[in-house]
Structure formats: C-alpha cells, structure tokens
Design an enzyme around this catalytic site. Structure first.
Site, PDB file in Angstrom:
ATOM      1  CE  LYS A 160      -1.600  -1.580   3.870  1.00 22.68           C
ATOM      2  NZ  LYS A 160      -2.396  -1.740   4.934  1.00 22.68           N
ATOM      3  CB  THR A 175      -4.978   8.273   7.342  1.00 27.70           C
ATOM      4  OG1 THR A 175      -3.782   8.561   8.275  1.00 27.70           O
ATOM      5  CG2 THR A 175      -5.239   9.286   6.218  1.00 27.70           C
ATOM      6  N   GLY A 191      -6.743   3.657  10.655  1.00 27.90           N
ATOM      7  CA  GLY A 191      -7.576   2.327  10.308  1.00 27.90           C
ATOM      8  C   GLY A 191      -7.767   2.303   8.783  1.00 27.90           C
ATOM      9  CB  THR A 192      -6.289   3.894   5.649  1.00 23.25           C
ATOM     10  OG1 THR A 192      -4.717   3.935   6.242  1.00 23.25           O
ATOM     11  CG2 THR A 192      -6.771   5.285   5.827  1.00 23.25           C
ATOM     12  N   GLY A 193      -5.562   1.120   6.666  1.00 21.39           N
ATOM     13  CA  GLY A 193      -5.043  -0.494   6.272  1.00 21.39           C
ATOM     14  C   GLY A 193      -5.971  -1.493   6.866  1.00 21.39           C
ATOM     15  CB  CYS A 194      -8.079  -1.835  10.081  1.00 20.55           C
ATOM     16  SG  CYS A 194      -6.859  -1.683  11.062  1.00 20.55           S
TER      17      CYS A 194
HETATM   18  N1  LIG Z   1      -4.731   9.962   1.928  1.00 19.45           N
HETATM   19  C1  LIG Z   1      -5.213   9.348   1.288  1.00 19.45           C
HETATM   20  N2  LIG Z   1      -5.909   9.301   0.266  1.00 19.45           N
HETATM   21  C2  LIG Z   1      -6.353   8.298  -0.469  1.00 19.45           C
HETATM   22  N3  LIG Z   1      -5.821   7.121  -0.108  1.00 19.45           N
HETATM   23  C3  LIG Z   1      -5.231   6.606   0.974  1.00 19.45           C
HETATM   24  C4  LIG Z   1      -4.757   7.639   1.710  1.00 19.45           C
HETATM   25  N4  LIG Z   1      -4.105   7.444   2.640  1.00 19.45           N
HETATM   26  C5  LIG Z   1      -4.021   6.010   2.485  1.00 19.45           C
HETATM   27  N5  LIG Z   1      -4.683   5.721   1.491  1.00 19.45           N
HETATM   28  C6  LIG Z   1      -5.037   4.395   1.024  1.00 19.45           C
HETATM   29  O1  LIG Z   1      -5.604   3.561   1.984  1.00 19.45           O
HETATM   30  C7  LIG Z   1      -5.243   2.353   2.133  1.00 19.45           C
HETATM   31  C8  LIG Z   1      -4.483   1.728   3.547  1.00 19.45           C
HETATM   32  O2  LIG Z   1      -3.153   2.311   3.156  1.00 19.45           O
HETATM   33  P1  LIG Z   1      -2.286   2.798   4.402  1.00 19.45           P
HETATM   34  O3  LIG Z   1      -0.680   2.753   3.920  1.00 19.45           O
HETATM   35  O4  LIG Z   1      -2.877   3.877   5.204  1.00 19.45           O
HETATM   36  O5  LIG Z   1      -2.446   1.538   5.288  1.00 19.45           O
HETATM   37  P2  LIG Z   1      -1.970   1.676   6.714  1.00 19.45           P
HETATM   38  O6  LIG Z   1      -0.966   2.272   7.053  1.00 19.45           O
HETATM   39  O7  LIG Z   1      -1.638  -0.063   7.052  1.00 19.45           O
HETATM   40  O8  LIG Z   1      -3.250   2.100   7.624  1.00 19.45           O
HETATM   41  P3  LIG Z   1      -3.450   1.917   9.141  1.00 19.45           P
HETATM   42  O9  LIG Z   1      -3.114   3.045   9.744  1.00 19.45           O
HETATM   43  O10 LIG Z   1      -4.851   1.183   9.438  1.00 19.45           O
HETATM   44  O11 LIG Z   1      -2.462   0.771   9.652  1.00 19.45           O
HETATM   45  C9  LIG Z   1      -4.679   2.061   0.837  1.00 19.45           C
HETATM   46  O12 LIG Z   1      -5.151   1.583  -0.434  1.00 19.45           O
HETATM   47  C10 LIG Z   1      -3.821   3.361   0.485  1.00 19.45           C
HETATM   48  O13 LIG Z   1      -3.625   3.789  -0.812  1.00 19.45           O
HETATM   49  C1  LIG Z   2      -6.438  -2.877  17.419  1.00 20.75           C
HETATM   50  C2  LIG Z   2      -5.635  -2.129  15.964  1.00 20.75           C
HETATM   51  N1  LIG Z   2      -5.443  -2.967  14.992  1.00 20.75           N
HETATM   52  C3  LIG Z   2      -4.860  -2.400  14.021  1.00 20.75           C
HETATM   53  C4  LIG Z   2      -4.570  -1.097  14.128  1.00 20.75           C
HETATM   54  C5  LIG Z   2      -3.702  -0.612  12.835  1.00 20.75           C
HETATM   55  O1  LIG Z   2      -4.115   0.559  12.613  1.00 20.75           O
HETATM   56  C6  LIG Z   2      -4.688  -0.213  15.195  1.00 20.75           C
HETATM   57  N2  LIG Z   2      -4.363   1.002  15.233  1.00 20.75           N
HETATM   58  N3  LIG Z   2      -5.503  -0.898  16.258  1.00 20.75           N
HETATM   59 MG   LIG Z   3      -1.890  -0.922   8.868  1.00 14.69          MG
END
Ligand SMILES: Nc1ncnc2c1ncn2[C@@H]1O[C@H](COP(=O)(O)OP(=O)(O)OP(=O)(O)O)[C@@H](O)[C@H]1O
Ligand SMILES: Cc1ncc(CO)c(N)n1
Ligand SMILES: [Mg+2]
Length: 532
Positions: A436, A467, A469-472
């Site tokens: 990502k 942002t 929780g975007t990954g979750c």
């Molecule tokens: N500002 C943004 N605008 C559009 N898409 C975004 C943005 N930030 C993240 N994304 C998208 O959100 C999804 C999650 O990516 P990200 O890298 O944020 O995951 P993460 O770091 O694992 O998130 P988390 O905080 O939940 O762990 C990807 O598809 C990424 O391209």
């Molecule tokens: C409980 C939990 N799982 C995953 C993430 C990743 O964002 C978080 N911040 N908290």
């Molecule tokens: Mg993540």
C-alpha cells in the site's frame, strides 16, 4: 441494508412470515411468496413467459408421507405446510390404492390451489390427470419421460428424478420441466449410501438449463451445505411432516433455504479491538456491514487507544482466541477471513492452526506492526513467527510501506521499489502481496503482485489528515469482496474505491489522526445534531 449476494447470485425474494399476512384471506394471504398466491389455479399459471417452469415454485418442495400422520389428515398437514411457506407439494403415497390416491389428490389440489401452490402427483400419470393436478413426477424406473409428456400435454408440469448427468440430460431432452436430484444426504433408508455427492449435484445443475431441486435427507441443519451447487430449491419429507409443528418447520426451512440460495455472505475478522472505533475489529465490522457482508469477530487483544496513541494492550489467551474462532466457524461459516493485529507468537500459532483446521476459502492478512499513531502492535520476536507461519497461509497480504520494508529487508523509496518488494515477498511466501502506498509516496497508489504479475491500483490522495484505520479498512473490504465471490483484482479495486470514499467523507474526530466515515455511502450519515 440488505446483505449482498454473491456475484451473479439470483435476486432474493423477501420471505414474509405467514403470521404477517392478513388473516382475512385465510391461508391464501399466508403464502409468503406473493406472486404464487396470485396465480389462478392450473399448470400454465406456474410457467414463465418462455414456457419454462417458474423456479420459484421449487424453493421448498413438500413431499407427503402418510407414515408421519399422528391423528391428523394429510389434508390438514399439507395445509400447514403451505401456510408455512411450502411452494410446491407432491402427493407421494406408494401404497395407496388408485381410488384412494385420486380422492387424496383432489383434496390436496383444493388445499394447494387455495394458496396458489402447484400439486404434483408422484408416479401415477392417470391419477394426476384425472385429479386435475398441476403435474406429475416420475422416477427413472417409472414411465419414460417422453411417454409421460405425450400423455399430459405441454402445460402440465413434468418432474423427473435423476442421479447422473446423463440421466439429467436425457430427461431434459424428453421434456422434463424440472429435475429432482438425490439423495444428497443420508436419508436413514435401507441403503444409506449417498446417491448423489455435491460434485455430481453441481455438475448436473451446470449441465442442464431446467431447474434442479435437491432431495434426500435435507433439513434445517444441513441445507446451507447446498449453497453454491446451482439448485433452485430443496424437496423434503420428514423435515416437515415429521415435525410437531409442520407450519413452523416449513417457515423455518424456507427461511434457511432462502438464505442458502440468496447467499448472505459472512466474513470473520481476527484482530485487535481499538477502543477509539477507527481501526481494528471495530473498523472491520463497520467495513463488512457497509460492504454488504455479515461480519463476525475473534478478538486477539484489547487496546486502550485513541487518535493520539495506544496507552495499553491486553492480549487474550491463545486458548480463548481459538475458542472464539471455533465458535464462529462451527455455526456461521465465514466465506472469508481477515487477520489484523496479532501481537504475540502463541496467538499467531493459534490462528495458523485454526486456518489449517477450518480451511477458509479466502484469508486476507494485514501484517499490522505499527499503528498510525506510531504505537507498536506486535512484539519483535513475533514478527518472525508471523512471516514463517501465518503469512504463507494467506490468499493475500496487505503491508503498508514500513511493513513491506520489514518483510523485504530494504528501504522503499520509489514505486519500482514497491514492485520489487511485492514480488520478492510474494515469491518467498507463496501468496499475493498488496504493497500500500498510503504512507507518503506521491499518490495513494498500491501495487498488487500475484503469480508473477504486478498490477497498480491508482488512487488519488485525499487531503485528509484523518487516516486512522485505513489499512484495517482496506483489508476487511478486500475480504468482504472475496466473500461475495469477486476475484482478487476486482476485490482490491472495489476495496480501494471504498477506502477513498470513506476518507473523502472528511470525518474529523479526536485531536490526532482520526477515523474515517465507514458508513459514508449509507443513507444514515452521522446525524448532524441541533448544534450548541
Ligand atoms: N490520504 C489518502 N488518500 C487516499 N487513499 C489513501 C490515503 N491514505 C491511505 N490511503 C489508502 O488507504 C489504504 C491503506 O493504506 P495505508 O498505507 O494507510 O495503510 P496502513 O498504514 O496499514 O493503515 P493503518 O493506519 O490502518 O495501519 C491504501 O489503499 C492507501 O492507498
Ligand atoms: C487494534 C488495532 N489494530 C490495527 C491497527 C492498525 O491501525 C490499530 N491501530 N489498532
Ligand atoms: Mg496498517
């Protein structure tokens, strides 16, 4: 919100509880499938415009058996069955004399036509015609289907039993309107061997263009195992007529059959709880609901967390985690699993062991290492176990840039590096890898490596600092789409669209990087209060 059907699934029809129908019209209004109740009596009434049998008549096919009568009459029991929702009735009484059979057929015809349900007579063509029944059902050892069709004419319904693809094709060629295929489960009859296994049932459904109803040993506890075979309904005998309350049994089985046919898809998240509601299990369940999938959960840890950070983490025991997973799989089998935060080796091993035990069709693993707020969510020693024992069991893993650098062992500075990381990690672990690009690379584009190919998912960066929780959210949206039957490419694309929309809703909560609006595309947005 209706739960989405699997891609290409038939449209579900609402099942009205019999008691919901007006009493004034007697049983006629009680029939839960409206259109059938409106049908005038007569076999042609149950056909589609192209002349084929309306498959809705076959959803719950009640086959009589006088052996189960306990002081009541067949007429009374069949009336209960159609009140409860039976969509077709078959009079099947092998040991009745012809006159008795004819009298019974006439009585049941009245009961069935009162609620617009077709009556089929088993085996005896002459009685079927004489009684004004809507059709006849013959087995392989009865009169040959073509000869039956010649006797009953084009309108009456002709059902034929089949146990092989050849028998099915021949019956269709000779004019059958539907096929009864079974026994699909042990029936407790003398030879308890299964006559038709799941593969054969599915092959028959794929081979013919006429509707197929499964029969044999089907009941409330196993009907869901017929999902995905291609049948349009189930035929049942004792699951209705052996029950103390036939009406209730019919309604219960109809609801369960509908759920099996309509494909309510379920997903399981195995992840940590985020007290702030923006990530973890809370984000996953909201994402699954918003994507039309029923979400279930097994919690790996409780985190005291908000938009500014994580103040405390409490892991569950491996035993308790395993029990949660077993509790879900043993009752509501998920169509896909998403794994998020797992902080310790014993918990990782428990999940790997349960994946081997329950063999889910799809496993999405988000290799959570650090929260957006910077808090570490997995112990150093557990990363090795995650890589060696869990990630290779995944359909796809979804590392963000920092996580991909840990897995790859090098820094990621460019999009080419993202591709190299995804390919090397994917080859090594034997799974698809979605790296990502949310973290600071130019736009929010992600790259998927699968089977030697890289595919980019171009995203426009949403200027939203919230942002959390975007990954979750992305990984549980991918799992939801896989659960609905979409392929991996389509699942990722749809999930990315969903995340972009949730970000673009510009929810702004908390002093730090706040959560997204998971319900952005539902009518019920966050209610704007009257304000101060
Ligand atoms: N500002 C943004 N605008 C559009 N898409 C975004 C943005 N930030 C993240 N994304 C998208 O959100 C999804 C999650 O990516 P990200 O890298 O944020 O995951 P993460 O770091 O694992 O998130 P988390 O905080 O939940 O762990 C990807 O598809 C990424 O391209
Ligand atoms: C409980 C939990 N799982 C995953 C993430 C990743 O964002 C978080 N911040 N908290
Ligand atoms: Mg993540």
């Amino acid at each position: 919100m209706s739960f989405a059907r699997g891609a290409g699934e038939r449209d579900p029809r609402a099942v009205a509880a019999p008691e919901a129908a007006g009493a004034a019209a007697g049983v006629a209004a009680a029939h839960p499938d409206g259109p059938a109740a409106a049908h005038p009596a007569g076999p042609a009434a149950f056909r589609l415009a192209d002349g084929g049998l309306d498959p809705r008549t076959l959803v719950l096919y009640a086959v009589t058996d006088r052996r189960w009568l306990d002081g009541t009459t067949l007429e009374e029991e069949v009336a209960r069955a159609v009140e409860g929702g039976a969509t077709m009735v078959q009079l099947r009484e092998k040991d009745l004399g012809r006159d008795e059979l004819l009298d019974e057929a006439v009585r049941l015809r009245e009961v069935c036509h009162a609620v617009g349900v077709p009556l089929i007579v088993d085996d005896d063509v002459e009685v079927a015609v004489a009684a004004g029944a809507d059709g006849v059902h013959v087995g392989q050892s009865d009169m040959e289907a073509g000869a039956v069709r010649a006797l009953i004419g084009p309108d009456m319904i002709l059902g034929v039993s089949a146990q092989t693809v050849d028998e099915a094709l021949l019956a269709q060629e000779r004019g059958a309107d539907y096929l009864g295929v079974g026994a699909v489960f042990p029936t407790g009859s003398k030879d308890d061997a299964l006559d038709v296994d799941r593969e054969t049932l599915a092959a028959i459904c794929a081979a013919v263009s006429i509707p197929v109803v499964a029969i044999g040993g089907i009941g409330r506890d196993n009907v869901r195992e017929l999902a995905g075979t291609g049948i349009v309904g189930v035929a049942t005998i004792s699951a209705l007529f052996a029950r103390p309350d036939v009406r209730l049994a019919a309604h219960d089985l109809l609801v369960r059959t509908r759920r099996m046919l309509d494909g309510v898809r379920c997903a399981l998240t195995i992840a940590g709880s985020d007290s702030s509601g923006g990530a973890g299990v809370q984000a996953d369940l909201k994402t699954m609901q918003a994507n039309g999938v029923f979400g279930t959960s097994a919690i790996t840890a409780l985190t005291a967390q908000n938009t500014r950070g994580v103040t405390s983490i409490m892991d569950v025991t491996p035993e308790f985690l395993g029990e949660q997973i077993d509790a879900v799989f043993s009752d509501i089998r998920p169509d896909a699993v998403k794994v998020g935060m797992v902080s310790a080796t014993p918990l990782i091993r428990t999940i790997a062991e349960r994946i081997d035990r329950w063999r889910p069709e799809h496993v999405v693993v988000d290799p959570v290492m650090v929260a957006t707020s910077g808090a570490r969510l997995i112990s150093e020693d557990a990363v090795g176990t995650l890589v060696a024992e869990l990630l290779p069991r995944a359909t796809v893993i979804t590392p963000n840039r920092p996580e991909a650098e840990v897995l790859w062992g090098h820094e990621i500075q460019t999009e080419k590096d993202m591709e190299l990381a995804a390919a090397e990690v994917g080859r090594r672990l034997g799974c698809a890898v979605l790296v990502k690009g949310g973290h600071s690379l130019a736009d929010a584009s992600d790259v998927l490596w699968r089977d030697g190919e890289c595919r980019w998912y171009r995203g426009r960066r949403v200027e939203n600092p919230n942002t959390h929780g975007t990954g979750c959210t992305l990984s549980s949206a991918i799992a939801s789409n896989l659960a609905k039957g979409f392929g991996l490419d389509e699942s990722v694309m749809r999930a990315k669209d969903y995340v972009s929309g949730a970000l673009a809703a510009m929810l702004d909560l908390g002093a730090g990087s706040g959560p997204m609006d998971h319900g952005f595309d539902l009518a019920s947005r966050f209610v704007e209060g009257p304000g101060e």
